[in-house]
Motif scaffolding. Sequence first.
Motif, PDB file in Angstrom:
ATOM      1  N   ALA A  77       0.840  -1.197   0.000  1.00  0.00           N
ATOM      2  CA  ALA A  77       0.000   0.000   0.000  1.00  0.00           C
ATOM      3  C   ALA A  77       0.874   1.245   0.000  1.00  0.00           C
ATOM      4  N   GLY A  78       0.642   2.093  -0.944  1.00  0.00           N
ATOM      5  CA  GLY A  78       1.366   3.354  -1.008  1.00  0.00           C
ATOM      6  C   GLY A  78       0.469   4.487  -0.563  1.00  0.00           C
ATOM      7  N   ARG A  79       0.933   5.703  -0.704  1.00  0.00           N
ATOM      8  CA  ARG A  79       0.129   6.853  -0.294  1.00  0.00           C
ATOM      9  C   ARG A  79      -1.128   6.988  -1.132  1.00  0.00           C
ATOM     10  N   ASN A  80      -0.994   6.785  -2.443  1.00  0.00           N
ATOM     11  CA  ASN A  80      -2.131   7.028  -3.324  1.00  0.00           C
ATOM     12  C   ASN A  80      -2.642   5.786  -4.039  1.00  0.00           C
ATOM     13  N   ALA A  81      -1.861   4.714  -4.045  1.00  0.00           N
ATOM     14  CA  ALA A  81      -2.265   3.523  -4.787  1.00  0.00           C
ATOM     15  C   ALA A  81      -1.516   2.311  -4.261  1.00  0.00           C
ATOM     16  N   ALA A  82      -1.980   1.161  -4.627  1.00  0.00           N
ATOM     17  CA  ALA A  82      -1.306  -0.080  -4.255  1.00  0.00           C
ATOM     18  C   ALA A  82      -0.293  -0.427  -5.343  1.00  0.00           C
ATOM     19  N   LEU A  83       0.826  -0.971  -4.947  1.00  0.00           N
ATOM     20  CA  LEU A  83       1.882  -1.379  -5.858  1.00  0.00           C
ATOM     21  C   LEU A  83       2.055  -2.877  -5.707  1.00  0.00           C
ATOM     22  N   SER A  84       1.942  -3.611  -6.794  1.00  0.00           N
ATOM     23  CA  SER A  84       2.130  -5.055  -6.755  1.00  0.00           C
ATOM     24  C   SER A  84       3.574  -5.367  -7.105  1.00  0.00           C
ATOM     25  N   VAL A  85       4.181  -6.231  -6.316  1.00  0.00           N
ATOM     26  CA  VAL A  85       5.561  -6.634  -6.565  1.00  0.00           C
ATOM     27  C   VAL A  85       5.623  -8.152  -6.630  1.00  0.00           C
ATOM     28  N   PRO A  86       6.470  -8.693  -7.501  1.00  0.00           N
ATOM     29  CA  PRO A  86       6.604 -10.143  -7.579  1.00  0.00           C
ATOM     30  C   PRO A  86       7.207 -10.712  -6.296  1.00  0.00           C
ATOM     31  N   THR A  87       6.775 -11.891  -5.954  1.00  0.00           N
ATOM     32  CA  THR A  87       7.309 -12.632  -4.817  1.00  0.00           C
ATOM     33  C   THR A  87       7.851 -13.944  -5.354  1.00  0.00           C
ATOM     34  N   THR A  88       9.042 -14.328  -4.907  1.00  0.00           N
ATOM     35  CA  THR A  88       9.635 -15.567  -5.382  1.00  0.00           C
ATOM     36  C   THR A  88       8.712 -16.742  -5.086  1.00  0.00           C
ATOM     37  N   PRO A  89       8.797 -17.797  -5.881  1.00  0.00           N
ATOM     38  CA  PRO A  89       7.906 -18.943  -5.694  1.00  0.00           C
ATOM     39  C   PRO A  89       7.950 -19.548  -4.288  1.00  0.00           C
ATOM     40  N   ASP A  90       9.090 -19.450  -3.626  1.00  0.00           N
ATOM     41  CA  ASP A  90       9.196 -20.001  -2.270  1.00  0.00           C
ATOM     42  C   ASP A  90       8.752 -19.005  -1.198  1.00  0.00           C
ATOM     43  N   GLY A  91       8.377 -17.777  -1.612  1.00  0.00           N
ATOM     44  CA  GLY A  91       7.880 -16.773  -0.680  1.00  0.00           C
ATOM     45  C   GLY A  91       8.935 -16.102   0.171  1.00  0.00           C
ATOM     46  N   ARG A  92      10.196 -16.343  -0.124  1.00  0.00           N
ATOM     47  CA  ARG A  92      11.270 -15.785   0.711  1.00  0.00           C
ATOM     48  C   ARG A  92      11.602 -14.338   0.395  1.00  0.00           C
ATOM     49  N   TRP A 133      14.517 -16.859   8.313  1.00  0.00           N
ATOM     50  CA  TRP A 133      13.401 -17.501   8.984  1.00  0.00           C
ATOM     51  C   TRP A 133      13.126 -18.902   8.452  1.00  0.00           C
ATOM     52  N   TRP A 134      13.761 -19.292   7.368  1.00  0.00           N
ATOM     53  CA  TRP A 134      13.567 -20.643   6.848  1.00  0.00           C
ATOM     54  C   TRP A 134      14.620 -21.565   7.459  1.00  0.00           C
ATOM     55  N   SER A 135      14.327 -22.858   7.440  1.00  0.00           N
ATOM     56  CA  SER A 135      15.184 -23.801   8.171  1.00  0.00           C
ATOM     57  C   SER A 135      15.829 -24.867   7.291  1.00  0.00           C
ATOM     58  N   ASP A 136      15.803 -24.691   5.965  1.00  0.00           N
ATOM     59  CA  ASP A 136      16.369 -25.724   5.096  1.00  0.00           C
ATOM     60  C   ASP A 136      17.836 -25.497   4.755  1.00  0.00           C
ATOM     61  N   GLY A 137      18.447 -24.467   5.339  1.00  0.00           N
ATOM     62  CA  GLY A 137      19.862 -24.195   5.105  1.00  0.00           C
ATOM     63  C   GLY A 137      20.163 -23.440   3.827  1.00  0.00           C
ATOM     64  N   ALA A 138      19.145 -23.019   3.090  1.00  0.00           N
ATOM     65  CA  ALA A 138      19.358 -22.288   1.839  1.00  0.00           C
ATOM     66  C   ALA A 138      20.019 -20.941   2.115  1.00  0.00           C
TER      67      ALA A 138
END
Length: 117
Positions: free
Chosen positions: A6-21, A89-94
């Motif tokens: 959420a921005g001041r005047n509009a929402a901005l969509s940003v890509p998120t990696t497939p693993d959500g990290r 915050w992930w625990s797989d050692g990546a």
Amino acid sequence: MVWSLAGRNAALSVPTTPDGRYIVVRGRLWRAANPGLDEITRTALVAQLMDARRAVKTALAADDAAQLAAARAAVDAAKIGLGERGPVWWSDGAKDFNRHLVKNTPYATWYAGDANQ
């Protein structure tokens, strides 16, 4: 997945990696908040982060170095609590690719394809 910021005047969509990290902003990876945080904790940490960012602005306007250092420490603490900084915050050692250009990470192929459509 795409996050909406959420921005001041509009929402901005940003890509998120497939693993959500990570979210991707201008071709750079930024660690996403820990999705394992409960809503009450996340909401409280986001409020602390916004308060701290306002304190940074106030300290800069007042040209107060001590106040600025304290405000920046508060921003850092909130971001660590959210999982955006500090230990991953992930625990797989990546490996952590926070702040890396996407093109220089294992996410490059994903970003070149699906993320930009």
